[in-house]
Motif scaffolding. Structure first.
Motif, PDB file in Angstrom:
ATOM      1  N   TYR A 224     -51.144  16.988  27.239  1.00 47.06           N
ATOM      2  CA  TYR A 224     -49.678  16.763  26.519  1.00 47.06           C
ATOM      3  C   TYR A 224     -49.576  15.323  25.714  1.00 47.06           C
ATOM      4  O   TYR A 224     -48.672  15.190  25.091  1.00 47.06           O
ATOM      5  CB  TYR A 224     -48.617  16.718  27.227  1.00 47.06           C
TER       6      TYR A 224
ATOM      7  N   CYS B  21     -45.947  11.862  24.488  1.00 43.99           N
ATOM      8  CA  CYS B  21     -46.060  13.092  25.583  1.00 43.99           C
ATOM      9  C   CYS B  21     -45.537  14.370  24.909  1.00 43.99           C
ATOM     10  O   CYS B  21     -44.191  14.249  24.262  1.00 43.99           O
ATOM     11  CB  CYS B  21     -45.269  12.759  26.744  1.00 43.99           C
ATOM     12  N   THR B  22     -45.932  15.547  24.631  1.00 48.57           N
ATOM     13  CA  THR B  22     -45.509  16.781  24.083  1.00 48.57           C
ATOM     14  C   THR B  22     -45.029  17.553  24.943  1.00 48.57           C
ATOM     15  O   THR B  22     -44.646  18.683  24.514  1.00 48.57           O
ATOM     16  CB  THR B  22     -46.492  17.241  22.955  1.00 48.57           C
ATOM     17  N   ALA B  23     -44.902  17.447  26.029  1.00 51.73           N
ATOM     18  CA  ALA B  23     -44.501  18.520  27.174  1.00 51.73           C
ATOM     19  C   ALA B  23     -43.058  18.681  26.989  1.00 51.73           C
ATOM     20  O   ALA B  23     -42.137  17.920  26.496  1.00 51.73           O
ATOM     21  CB  ALA B  23     -44.921  18.127  28.465  1.00 51.73           C
TER      22      ALA B  23
ATOM     23  N   THR C 273     -46.086  15.937  35.486  1.00 50.44           N
ATOM     24  CA  THR C 273     -46.339  17.143  34.352  1.00 50.44           C
ATOM     25  C   THR C 273     -47.938  17.090  34.096  1.00 50.44           C
ATOM     26  O   THR C 273     -48.197  17.905  33.276  1.00 50.44           O
ATOM     27  CB  THR C 273     -45.327  16.648  33.243  1.00 50.44           C
TER      28      THR C 273
END
Length: 53
Positions: A15, A21-23, A46
């Protein structure tokens, strides 16, 4: 709509894209403590390890 940004320096997480963070959502927990008082006592649950090349 304002998008919240979460910085990330975990290079092995899938991510992490250019230190962001691209979650869709994250889950953060504690490292064997009930009430953390320092950043190193938290864990990002995550995390998902990138595939090895």
């Amino acid at each position: 709509m304002n998008k919240n940004r979460i910085g990330c320096n975990v290079k092995t997480c899938v991510y992490n894209t250019q230190c962001e963070c691209t979650a869709e959502k994250i889950e953060v927990g504690c490292d064997e403590c009930v009430q953390p008082c320092c950043d190193h006592e938290t864990l990002c649950r995550t995390f998902k390890k990138k595939a090895e090349h």
